[in-house]
Design an enzyme around this catalytic site. Sequence first.
Site, PDB file in Angstrom:
ATOM      1  N   HIS A 220     -35.885  -4.263 -43.918  1.00  0.00           N
ATOM      2  CA  HIS A 220     -35.858  -5.812 -43.944  1.00  0.00           C
ATOM      3  C   HIS A 220     -34.649  -6.435 -44.671  1.00  0.00           C
ATOM      4  O   HIS A 220     -34.593  -7.496 -45.019  1.00  0.00           O
ATOM      5  CB  HIS A 220     -37.030  -6.214 -44.458  1.00  0.00           C
ATOM      6  CG  HIS A 220     -38.336  -5.588 -43.753  1.00  0.00           C
ATOM      7  ND1 HIS A 220     -38.844  -4.740 -44.427  1.00  0.00           N
ATOM      8  CD2 HIS A 220     -38.896  -5.972 -42.540  1.00  0.00           C
ATOM      9  CE1 HIS A 220     -40.013  -4.277 -43.670  1.00  0.00           C
ATOM     10  NE2 HIS A 220     -39.848  -5.050 -42.512  1.00  0.00           N
ATOM     11  N   ASP A 398      -7.453  -3.383 -23.340  1.00  0.00           N
ATOM     12  CA  ASP A 398      -8.400  -2.964 -24.410  1.00  0.00           C
ATOM     13  C   ASP A 398      -7.650  -2.531 -25.509  1.00  0.00           C
ATOM     14  O   ASP A 398      -8.286  -2.017 -26.553  1.00  0.00           O
ATOM     15  CB  ASP A 398      -9.144  -1.853 -23.969  1.00  0.00           C
ATOM     16  CG  ASP A 398      -8.480  -0.737 -23.238  1.00  0.00           C
ATOM     17  OD1 ASP A 398      -7.140  -0.671 -23.439  1.00  0.00           O
ATOM     18  OD2 ASP A 398      -9.284   0.154 -22.595  1.00  0.00           O
ATOM     19  N   ASP A 400      -5.611   0.066 -26.202  1.00  0.00           N
ATOM     20  CA  ASP A 400      -5.258   1.435 -26.646  1.00  0.00           C
ATOM     21  C   ASP A 400      -4.082   2.054 -26.016  1.00  0.00           C
ATOM     22  O   ASP A 400      -3.850   3.219 -26.223  1.00  0.00           O
ATOM     23  CB  ASP A 400      -6.578   2.235 -25.825  1.00  0.00           C
ATOM     24  CG  ASP A 400      -6.560   2.357 -24.384  1.00  0.00           C
ATOM     25  OD1 ASP A 400      -5.674   1.312 -23.686  1.00  0.00           O
ATOM     26  OD2 ASP A 400      -6.883   2.850 -23.760  1.00  0.00           O
ATOM     27  N   THR A 491       2.519  -4.610 -13.125  1.00  0.00           N
ATOM     28  CA  THR A 491       2.215  -3.157 -13.562  1.00  0.00           C
ATOM     29  C   THR A 491       3.572  -2.351 -14.080  1.00  0.00           C
ATOM     30  O   THR A 491       4.597  -2.890 -14.009  1.00  0.00           O
ATOM     31  CB  THR A 491       1.769  -2.413 -12.648  1.00  0.00           C
ATOM     32  OG1 THR A 491       2.501  -2.029 -11.546  1.00  0.00           O
ATOM     33  CG2 THR A 491       0.493  -3.130 -11.780  1.00  0.00           C
ATOM     34  N   ASP A 553       3.856  -7.342 -19.581  1.00  0.00           N
ATOM     35  CA  ASP A 553       2.753  -6.075 -19.207  1.00  0.00           C
ATOM     36  C   ASP A 553       3.238  -4.774 -20.004  1.00  0.00           C
ATOM     37  O   ASP A 553       4.501  -4.386 -20.119  1.00  0.00           O
ATOM     38  CB  ASP A 553       2.901  -5.698 -17.828  1.00  0.00           C
ATOM     39  CG  ASP A 553       2.000  -4.325 -17.429  1.00  0.00           C
ATOM     40  OD1 ASP A 553       0.715  -4.457 -17.600  1.00  0.00           O
ATOM     41  OD2 ASP A 553       2.497  -3.288 -17.269  1.00  0.00           O
TER      42      ASP A 553
END
Length: 573
Positions: A220, A398, A400, A491, A553
Site C-alpha cells: 500500500h 521507436d 532504436d 525510406t 528519415d
Amino acid sequence: MKKLVNDPSRVVREMLEGIARTAPHVAVLGDENVLVRKALAHPPARPVAVISGGGSGHEPAHGGYVGRGMLSAAVCGEVFTSPSTDAVLAAIRATAGPNGALLVVKNYTGDRLNFGLAAELARAEGIPVEIVVVADDVSLRARTERGQRRGIAGTVLVHKIAGAAAARGDALAQVAAIARDAARNLGTMGVALDGCTLPGAQQAGFRLADDEIELGMGIHGEKGVERTIPMAAGDLAETLLANIAGELKLKSGERVALLVNGLGATPAMELSIVMRDAFEGLSRRGVVVERAWAGTFLSALNMPGCSISVLRLDDARLALLDADTEACAWPGVGTLNREIRVEPAHVSSDSRAQPAAARADAGNGPWARRLEPALHAVAHALIENEARFTDLDARAGDGDLGASMKRAAQALLTLPASALGTPDGALAATGAALRRAIAGSSGPFYATALLRASRRLAGRAQPNARDWVDAMRCAAEAIGELGGAKPGDRTMLDALVPAVEALEHGLQSARSVTEAWADAVRAAESGAQDTARMTPRAGRASYLGARAIGTPDGGAVVVACWLKALQPHIAAD
C-alpha cells in the site's frame, strides 16, 4: 493523473462487474463488493469454503483467484481499505455450509479486525470458521516479531494450497492446519522503484527520486526497511533472497516454490530477468526450485517494482500447488525448464567451410586488405552518429535506430579478414553478420540487399566499377521488394536509389570512379534531406502520416552516412 475510470467512488464495483463478465464461473454477490463462485453445491454437500480479500488495488488479487480449487469468495474493500465486517459475513453466508469456512487474512489491522469480527458473528450463527493470518514479509524481520509483519504477495500461494485442500474434501481443521503450515514456511520481500496513484488522485501518494529505490516496501506504499540507490536486477534479487533465505533458514538440498510478482507497473521483460536471477541465486545456495511463476499476482495499483516469494515444499504441499483450479488468474502448474538452451544447427558455408590455410590466405589477400579498412570506416561512422540516428528515429519511430546501427558497427569491426577474400564472399559475410547483429527492420533490409548484391558479383574475381554499380542497384531493388517501398515513400531508398543513379550517370559520363562516388554521396545526402518534406507511405513512420514531416528519415540518413564513410576508400582500380 490520467486513469481509465468513470467515477472514482465506483471503481471497485465496476471492476468486479468487469471481472465477472469474462469469468462465467463467478458472480457479484448482491450489492456487496464480493465475488463468489456460482456453481456451489447444496449447502450440506459443500466442502470447506476458502475466503480471502482485503482492499482493492491489488489485482488480480483477490477476485482473480475465485474458482473451484482456490477461493470460494473474494471480499473486496475500497482501494487499499479493508472490506467491512458485513461484506465478509455475507461472503461466509453465501459460500459456507456445515463444513464451515476458512478465512485467509493478510496481516493488516483493518483486515484482521473485520474478518475476525465476521468470523465471530458467523460462529454465533452456527457456521464453523477458522482464520489463517499470513505475515510473509521478511523485510522487517530484524525489527518485529513474525506475527507483527505484513501479509503480501506470498498470500496467493496460501490461497492455492488451502483451496486445493478444501476441494479434495479435507475437514476445516485440516485445511486450516495446512494453510498455517504453508504460511510458516513462506517468505516474501519486495522493492518499489516509485510510488503508485489512487483513482481520483492527481499524483502519486509518494515519489522516489531517480537515484532511489525502497527495499521492503509494503503493498500500500508503506515504507520499507531501507531507501537506497538503484541496483542491477541480479544484485537486487540477491538482496531480497538473502533476507528470505535467512528468515526461512533454507539449507542446501531443500525444495521450494518461487514466485516473482510485479507490483502493477513492471514489464514482463523485467520480471523475467528477476526470475532468471532469483532462480540462479537459489541454485547457488543448493536450493532446488520445483515450481516457479513470474507475473503480476498481487499488485499495488500502478507501482513499479516487484517482490520475490519463496515457499518451502514437501510432497504434500507440491501436490496441492499442482492441483487443478478454474481460478482465471492462477497461471497453472509452474513447471521448471531445467535445460533452457539448445545449440543451433550449423550450415557450413562461405569462408568458414574453407580449410584453415585457405582462410588465412584469403585474409592476407588484396581484397581483404582493401575491404577491411573500408568496413571499419563505416563502423566508426555509425558509432559516431549513434545519438543522431536515435534522435531522428525517436521523432518518427521507436528510437532504436542508433542502437541498431551501433550493433551493426560492432559486427563489422569483428568480421574476420578471412571472410573478405573475395567481393561476393565479403558481401555475403557482411550480410550474415548484420542479419545476426541488427534487430528490427534494418537487419533484414541490409542482409537481403547484401545477399542480392553478392549473387550479382558471384564468379567475378575482379569486378569493375560497372559491376559494382549493378550490384548496388540489385541491392536497392531487393530492399524495395522486401519492404514494398519505392523512392518517394520516405525510406532509406530515397538516399540509396539517387546514389546509385548518380554513380551510374557519372561513370557513363566518363567521370572517374572517385568523382562518380562523390556525386553519389551528394545525391544520397540530398535525398535524405528531401525526406523531411515527404509524407511517409511505408514503414513505421507511415503511422504518423503528415506528423512526420519536418524530420529527415533516419534510415535514409544512415545510408548517406555509410556512403560518405566509404568515399576515401574508393579507388579507380
